[in-house]
Design an enzyme around this catalytic site. Structure first.
Site, PDB file in Angstrom:
ATOM      1  CE  LYS A 183      -4.004  -2.199   2.220  1.00  0.00           C
ATOM      2  NZ  LYS A 183      -5.082  -2.017   3.225  1.00  0.00           N
ATOM      3  CE1 TYR A 219      -9.537  -2.978  -0.009  1.00  0.00           C
ATOM      4  CE2 TYR A 219      -8.720  -1.043  -1.151  1.00  0.00           C
ATOM      5  CZ  TYR A 219      -8.490  -2.152  -0.357  1.00  0.00           C
ATOM      6  OH  TYR A 219      -7.222  -2.426   0.096  1.00  0.00           O
ATOM      7  CG  ASN A 222      -3.743  -2.307   6.706  1.00  0.00           C
ATOM      8  OD1 ASN A 222      -3.621  -1.947   5.530  1.00  0.00           O
ATOM      9  ND2 ASN A 222      -4.679  -3.150   7.097  1.00  0.00           N
ATOM     10  CG  HIS A 225      -5.589  -6.284  -0.042  1.00  0.00           C
ATOM     11  ND1 HIS A 225      -6.761  -6.369   0.657  1.00  0.00           N
ATOM     12  CD2 HIS A 225      -5.709  -7.150  -1.084  1.00  0.00           C
ATOM     13  CE1 HIS A 225      -7.568  -7.242   0.054  1.00  0.00           C
ATOM     14  NE2 HIS A 225      -6.952  -7.719  -1.009  1.00  0.00           N
ATOM     15  CD  GLU A 275      -8.933  -9.465  -3.452  1.00  0.00           C
ATOM     16  OE1 GLU A 275      -7.771  -9.778  -3.116  1.00  0.00           O
ATOM     17  OE2 GLU A 275      -9.808  -9.114  -2.648  1.00  0.00           O
TER      18      GLU A 275
HETATM   19  P1  CMP Z   1      -7.626  -4.493   3.401  1.00  0.00           P
HETATM   20  O1  CMP Z   1      -7.185  -5.906   3.586  1.00  0.00           O
HETATM   21  O2  CMP Z   1      -6.967  -3.749   2.277  1.00  0.00           O
HETATM   22  O3  CMP Z   1      -9.206  -4.467   3.166  1.00  0.00           O
HETATM   23  C1  CMP Z   1      -9.990  -3.335   3.487  1.00  0.00           C
HETATM   24  C2  CMP Z   1      -9.216  -2.270   4.195  1.00  0.00           C
HETATM   25  O4  CMP Z   1      -9.961  -1.273   4.841  1.00  0.00           O
HETATM   26  C3  CMP Z   1      -8.404  -2.901   5.302  1.00  0.00           C
HETATM   27  O5  CMP Z   1      -7.357  -3.675   4.745  1.00  0.00           O
HETATM   28  C4  CMP Z   1      -7.981  -1.674   6.104  1.00  0.00           C
HETATM   29  O6  CMP Z   1      -6.744  -1.139   5.696  1.00  0.00           O
HETATM   30  C5  CMP Z   1      -9.069  -0.653   5.764  1.00  0.00           C
HETATM   31  N1  CMP Z   1      -9.792  -0.199   6.930  1.00  0.00           N
HETATM   32  C6  CMP Z   1      -9.855   1.087   7.344  1.00  0.00           C
HETATM   33  N2  CMP Z   1     -10.606   1.184   8.445  1.00  0.00           N
HETATM   34  C7  CMP Z   1     -11.024  -0.064   8.759  1.00  0.00           C
HETATM   35  C8  CMP Z   1     -11.825  -0.608   9.797  1.00  0.00           C
HETATM   36  N3  CMP Z   1     -12.351   0.145  10.749  1.00  0.00           N
HETATM   37  N4  CMP Z   1     -12.045  -1.947   9.795  1.00  0.00           N
HETATM   38  C9  CMP Z   1     -11.522  -2.744   8.823  1.00  0.00           C
HETATM   39  N5  CMP Z   1     -10.752  -2.267   7.802  1.00  0.00           N
HETATM   40  C10 CMP Z   1     -10.504  -0.944   7.778  1.00  0.00           C
END
Ligand code: CMP
Length: 139
Positions: A10, A50, A113, A116, A127
């Protein structure tokens, strides 16, 4: 069985020049990078990718974040690749991520974070097809 999963490094990680460090952790976990490209995601791509989260309160911010800088999209191959990848990523929220995981080491927040990874074999297929043509994947 040897399977494939889809991974994104990311914008928070590419910004801090962590593409290699993250990829090394994926490789050390037994995953092989069989496709990789650095792209700037469009708003449309982020919203489409998403789409399952579009009713969630974080959807708009998430799409803005994912288009805020370069990402590296990858196809990873290995024994039980989806689970292997999820184990080395750690919990979505870095505050809950185990020692030794990518998110524990590098994630800044639940949104920023660092990585993904697909959450199931079915989603991995969807995906991968979202970002890669078959001929771009070299196993
Ligand atoms: P990802 O695996 O990319 O899938 C959805 C993303 O939403 C997740 O990782 C997080 O980085 C992001 N995200 C942001 N806020 C939240 C939240 N409160 N709960 C879960 N995912 C979140």
């Amino acid at each position: 069985a040897v399977t494939r999963t889809f991974s994104i490094i990311k914008p928070d990680a590419t910004r801090r020049n962590l593409t290699g460090a993250v990829t090394k952790m994926l490789e050390e976990a037994g995953l092989r990078v069989v496709a990789s490209k650095r792209i700037r995601m469009s708003r449309g791509q982020a919203e489409g990718f998403y789409a399952v989260h579009k009713e969630r309160p974080f959807y708009n911010d998430l799409c803005s974040f994912m288009t805020s800088g370069p990402v590296v999209v990858q196809v990873l191959e290995g024994e039980d690749a989806v689970k292997r990848n999820r184990d080395v990523m750690g919990a979505t929220n870095p505050a809950e991520a185990a020692e030794g995981t990518i998110r524990k080491a590098y994630a800044e927040s639940i949104e920023a974070n660092s990585v993904h990874g697909s959450d199931s074999e079915d989603n991995a297929k969807i995906e991968i097809e979202f970002f890669f043509k078959p001929e771009e994947i070299v196993g």
